[in-house]
Design a protein around this motif. Structure first.
Motif, PDB file in Angstrom:
ATOM      1  N   THR A 279       0.758  -1.256  -0.039  1.00 47.04           N
ATOM      2  CA  THR A 279      -0.130   0.118  -0.100  1.00 47.04           C
ATOM      3  C   THR A 279       0.941   1.296  -0.093  1.00 47.04           C
ATOM      4  N   PRO A 280       0.264   2.261  -0.465  1.00 45.21           N
ATOM      5  CA  PRO A 280       0.898   3.589  -0.608  1.00 45.21           C
ATOM      6  C   PRO A 280       0.868   4.370   0.641  1.00 45.21           C
ATOM      7  N   TRP A 281       1.088   5.600   0.931  1.00 49.76           N
ATOM      8  CA  TRP A 281       1.077   6.418   2.215  1.00 49.76           C
ATOM      9  C   TRP A 281      -0.068   7.228   2.200  1.00 49.76           C
TER      10      TRP A 281
ATOM     11  N   PRO B 106       2.958  -1.788   4.243  1.00 42.83           N
ATOM     12  CA  PRO B 106       2.776  -0.459   4.060  1.00 42.83           C
ATOM     13  C   PRO B 106       3.759   0.393   3.456  1.00 42.83           C
TER      14      PRO B 106
ATOM     15  N   PRO C   9       6.804   3.157   3.637  1.00 46.56           N
ATOM     16  CA  PRO C   9       7.650   3.534   4.605  1.00 46.56           C
ATOM     17  C   PRO C   9       7.053   4.914   5.180  1.00 46.56           C
TER      18      PRO C   9
ATOM     19  N   GLY D 169       8.446  -5.537   0.100  1.00 42.54           N
ATOM     20  CA  GLY D 169       7.222  -5.513  -0.800  1.00 42.54           C
ATOM     21  C   GLY D 169       7.466  -6.533  -1.862  1.00 42.54           C
TER      22      GLY D 169
ATOM     23  N   SER E  44       2.600   3.774  -7.258  1.00 49.31           N
ATOM     24  CA  SER E  44       2.970   4.224  -8.358  1.00 49.31           C
ATOM     25  C   SER E  44       3.019   3.193  -9.665  1.00 49.31           C
TER      26      SER E  44
ATOM     27  N   MET F 285      -3.106   2.275  -9.684  1.00 49.60           N
ATOM     28  CA  MET F 285      -1.607   3.184  -9.983  1.00 49.60           C
ATOM     29  C   MET F 285      -2.093   4.483 -10.165  1.00 49.60           C
TER      30      MET F 285
ATOM     31  N   CYS G 259      -4.821   9.746  -6.050  1.00 50.45           N
ATOM     32  CA  CYS G 259      -4.615   9.193  -7.433  1.00 50.45           C
ATOM     33  C   CYS G 259      -5.816  10.003  -7.957  1.00 50.45           C
TER      34      CYS G 259
ATOM     35  N   PHE H 134       1.419  14.811  -8.732  1.00 50.51           N
ATOM     36  CA  PHE H 134       1.018  14.558  -7.326  1.00 50.51           C
ATOM     37  C   PHE H 134       1.411  15.685  -6.451  1.00 50.51           C
TER      38      PHE H 134
ATOM     39  N   LEU I 137      -7.953   7.003 -14.909  1.00 48.36           N
ATOM     40  CA  LEU I 137      -8.510   6.648 -13.744  1.00 48.36           C
ATOM     41  C   LEU I 137      -9.912   7.283 -13.801  1.00 48.36           C
TER      42      LEU I 137
HETATM   43  P1  NAD Z   1       4.926   3.759  -4.454  1.00 49.04           P
HETATM   44  O1  NAD Z   1       4.998   3.206  -5.682  1.00 49.04           O
HETATM   45  O2  NAD Z   1       6.502   4.452  -4.447  1.00 49.04           O
HETATM   46  O3  NAD Z   1       4.898   2.738  -3.244  1.00 49.04           O
HETATM   47  C1  NAD Z   1       3.751   2.144  -3.087  1.00 49.04           C
HETATM   48  C2  NAD Z   1       4.102   0.756  -2.272  1.00 49.04           C
HETATM   49  O4  NAD Z   1       4.861   0.112  -3.017  1.00 49.04           O
HETATM   50  C3  NAD Z   1       5.013   0.882  -1.244  1.00 49.04           C
HETATM   51  O5  NAD Z   1       4.446   0.268   0.133  1.00 49.04           O
HETATM   52  C4  NAD Z   1       6.312   0.541  -1.680  1.00 49.04           C
HETATM   53  O6  NAD Z   1       7.309   0.260  -0.732  1.00 49.04           O
HETATM   54  C5  NAD Z   1       5.975  -0.554  -2.348  1.00 49.04           C
HETATM   55  N1  NAD Z   1       6.886  -1.044  -3.476  1.00 49.04           N
HETATM   56  C6  NAD Z   1       7.716  -0.081  -4.241  1.00 49.04           C
HETATM   57  N2  NAD Z   1       8.567  -0.770  -4.945  1.00 49.04           N
HETATM   58  C7  NAD Z   1       7.972  -1.940  -5.135  1.00 49.04           C
HETATM   59  C8  NAD Z   1       8.396  -3.133  -5.754  1.00 49.04           C
HETATM   60  N3  NAD Z   1       9.325  -3.094  -6.645  1.00 49.04           N
HETATM   61  N4  NAD Z   1       8.021  -4.424  -5.353  1.00 49.04           N
HETATM   62  C9  NAD Z   1       6.911  -4.512  -4.391  1.00 49.04           C
HETATM   63  N5  NAD Z   1       6.644  -3.265  -3.660  1.00 49.04           N
HETATM   64  C10 NAD Z   1       7.204  -2.031  -4.146  1.00 49.04           C
HETATM   65  O7  NAD Z   1       3.804   4.765  -4.142  1.00 49.04           O
HETATM   66  P2  NAD Z   1       3.617   5.953  -3.218  1.00 49.04           P
HETATM   67  O8  NAD Z   1       4.529   7.173  -3.133  1.00 49.04           O
HETATM   68  O9  NAD Z   1       3.483   5.270  -1.744  1.00 49.04           O
HETATM   69  O10 NAD Z   1       2.020   6.537  -3.463  1.00 49.04           O
HETATM   70  C11 NAD Z   1       1.858   7.382  -4.452  1.00 49.04           C
HETATM   71  C12 NAD Z   1       1.322   6.896  -5.621  1.00 49.04           C
HETATM   72  O11 NAD Z   1       0.055   5.972  -5.284  1.00 49.04           O
HETATM   73  C13 NAD Z   1       0.697   7.628  -6.708  1.00 49.04           C
HETATM   74  O12 NAD Z   1       1.393   7.309  -7.984  1.00 49.04           O
HETATM   75  C14 NAD Z   1      -0.784   7.585  -6.623  1.00 49.04           C
HETATM   76  O13 NAD Z   1      -1.333   7.781  -7.713  1.00 49.04           O
HETATM   77  C15 NAD Z   1      -0.946   6.020  -6.338  1.00 49.04           C
HETATM   78  N6  NAD Z   1      -2.125   5.764  -5.804  1.00 49.04           N
HETATM   79  C16 NAD Z   1      -3.029   5.081  -6.471  1.00 49.04           C
HETATM   80  C17 NAD Z   1      -4.322   4.782  -5.957  1.00 49.04           C
HETATM   81  C18 NAD Z   1      -5.484   4.006  -6.784  1.00 49.04           C
HETATM   82  O14 NAD Z   1      -6.191   3.401  -6.295  1.00 49.04           O
HETATM   83  N7  NAD Z   1      -5.225   4.275  -8.336  1.00 49.04           N
HETATM   84  C19 NAD Z   1      -4.723   5.246  -4.732  1.00 49.04           C
HETATM   85  C20 NAD Z   1      -3.768   5.886  -3.959  1.00 49.04           C
HETATM   86  C21 NAD Z   1      -2.507   5.874  -4.484  1.00 49.04           C
END
Ligand code: NAD
Length: 460
Positions: free
Chosen positions: A135-137, A162, A164, A196, A211, A233, A266, A360, A386
């Motif tokens: 999950t994202p933050w 989750p 970090p 992850g 992302s 994403m 998002c 963002f 989206l």
């Molecule tokens: P991020 O992609 O940096 O991280 C998301 C999660 O993935 C974190 O827990 C991270 O540690 C983990 N992660 C990163 N690389 C990985 C890998 N190679 N394998 C497994 N896990 C991995 O995203 P973020 O900065 O936490 O959140 C912001 C992003 O989330 C934005 O792009 C936003 O649009 C998106 N988002 C999408 C939705 C949706 O439902 N479409 C909802 C909320 C946020």
């Protein structure tokens, strides 16, 4: 050989000297162990029965509701979510657990007639085993909840990894959930991409939100293992405003969708497309609406636009609007917090980063279109799909939008943000991969169908 793991650290975006979490990372080994523990606990959780699962989910909802003030304050401090919105997020998480508490009693299959002869044919949905949730933050309580609740309702156990930046929120959520559930049915593992990836390499079903880049890596890894996955994403969402719309109302909706939580959703609006004669009044109304959005300290109950999540995020946002013509904003306020002003830019050249990539932040580009068909073409011209909002009082225009817009969600006379949790959620193109989440779609995702043939053992 022993490797030293870096700790997981999160900071208060409004006051970066304030360290909110400083905990050891689980490491890939710790994450794999958590999955094995969850696997051992899963048969017992499933056999415990529908009534026990339903009661547990309802108790989690109540426990979260009781902790509302504390959880909202933690989201303000750790991820800079403005207080009013943080409270709304916790309330949403409570509603999600309550909604899915009914799911264990739902029929899990159907009875069919045999094509010929005696007997019965049955279908039945069964859980996959361990659900790995990444999950994202930005929604530290709602997103883990909307993944975990249906996974648990269906009889899976859960390992949550989750972001970090939201470590303290996830740990507190895990404490509350673990206070209700049997041991190892729900585990949260602190860490980053390595943890992850370890969860993805061991879980039986994977649900990712984050992302597009990380989502693609997760999708590849899950596909290689042949386990079901979904990846939600990024977005690059447009709002289309027609001349017949109530412009003042549309501007208020758009300002909230652009700058609410500093645009870190998002579903935030980042492109505003004014059709024909809507351009001049909308430019004026939206500039004013964004200028007067309450921005600043996320702990203030009136704040709508708080800080960005990190210094790096702020650099990316201010870099994206650099050199463009700003109708309002375009500045980075002084102060220790990672703030950026709500910003509207115009005359953005074709191909500019703001029109290609998710930034963002609290920024949108104001564009113009000759007519509705042109606005739809502009909306659909990006690699994301989206959500789109359409602002009009013309039913024909709204219906045209529903038919022609290539986005997973379309909202007429409503902001692009704030979608409902009991309907399928997701997009097209680079915004989503795999089956939808939320609502009844989630129960399908966390289960697989079995087909049973029951034939008589004796000739009657
Ligand atoms: P991020 O992609 O940096 O991280 C998301 C999660 O993935 C974190 O827990 C991270 O540690 C983990 N992660 C990163 N690389 C990985 C890998 N190679 N394998 C497994 N896990 C991995 O995203 P973020 O900065 O936490 O959140 C912001 C992003 O989330 C934005 O792009 C936003 O649009 C998106 N988002 C999408 C939705 C949706 O439902 N479409 C909802 C909320 C946020």
């Amino acid at each position: 050989m022993t490797t030293t793991l870096s700790p997981v650290v999160s900071r208060n975006p409004a006051d970066p000297a304030d360290v909110v979490a400083h905990v050891p990372a689980a490491g890939a080994f710790g994450a794999a162990e958590a999955v094995e523990g969850a696997r051992a606990a899963q048969p017992g959780w499933l056999r415990g029965g529908a009534a026990a699962r339903s009661a547990a989910l309802a108790s989690i909802a109540t426990a979260l509701e009781t902790a509302m003030d504390e959880l909202a304050a933690l989201a303000v401090r750790e991820v800079g979510k403005p207080l009013a919105e943080a409270r709304a997020e916790v309330a949403r998480a409570v509603a999600i657990w309550r909604y899915h508490a009914q799911a264990p009693y739902e029929p899990s299959g159907a009875v069919h007639e045999t094509a010929a002869g005696a007997g019965l044919l049955l279908t039945r949905r069964r859980p996959h085993g361990v659900a790995g949730l990444i999950t994202p933050w930005n929604f530290p309580f709602a997103i883990p909840s909307w993944k975990a609740a249906p996974a648990l309702a269906a009889g899976n156990t859960v390992v949550l990894k989750p972001a970090p930046e939201a470590t303290a929120c996830a740990q507190r959520l895990a404490e509350i959930v673990q206070g209700v559930l049997p041991e190892r049915v729900f585990t949260a593992v602190p860490g980053g991409a390595a943890e992850g990836a370890a969860v993805v390499s061991a879980a039986d079903v994977v649900s990712f939100t984050g992302s597009t880049e990380a989502g693609r890596a997760v999708a590849r890894a899950a596909t290689d293992r042949g386990v079901p996955f979904q990846a939600e994403m990024g977005g690059l969402n447009a709002a289309i405003v027609l001349p017949d719309a109530d412009i003042a109302r549309a501007a208020a909706h758009l300002a909230a969708a652009i700058a609410g939580y500093a645009g870190q959703k998002c579903t935030a609006t980042s492109r505003v497309i004014a059709v024909g004669a809507a351009a001049d009044p909308l430019r004026e109304a939206l500039t004013e609406a964004l200028r007067s959005i309450p921005a600043g300290d996320p702990a203030d109950p009136a704040t709508v636009c708080g800080p960005l999540i990190s210094e790096q995020a702020r650099e990316q946002v201010s870099g994206a609007w650099a050199g463009l013509s700003a109708l309002t904003g375009g500045t980075v306020p002084d102060g220790p917090g990672w703030y950026a002003a709500p910003t509207l830019v115009e005359k953005v050249p074709a191909g500019h980063r703001l029109l290609r990539e998710e930034v963002f932040g609290p920024v949108a580009a104001l564009l113009t279109a000759d007519d509705l068909a042109d606005a739809v073409r502009i909306t659909n011209s990006v690699p994301y799909g989206l959500v789109t909002s359409v602002h009009t009082t013309d039913l024909d225009a709204a219906l045209y939008g529903l038919d022609e817009l290539d986005t997973g969600m379309i909202r007429v006379n409503a902001p692009s943000t704030g979608v409902d949790f009991h309907l399928p959620f997701g997009g097209t193109k680079s915004s989503s991969h795999g089956p939808r989440e939320q609502g009844r779609a989630a129960l399908e995702f966390y289960t697989a169908s079995r087909t049973y043939t029951l034939s008589p053992g004796k000739t009657m």
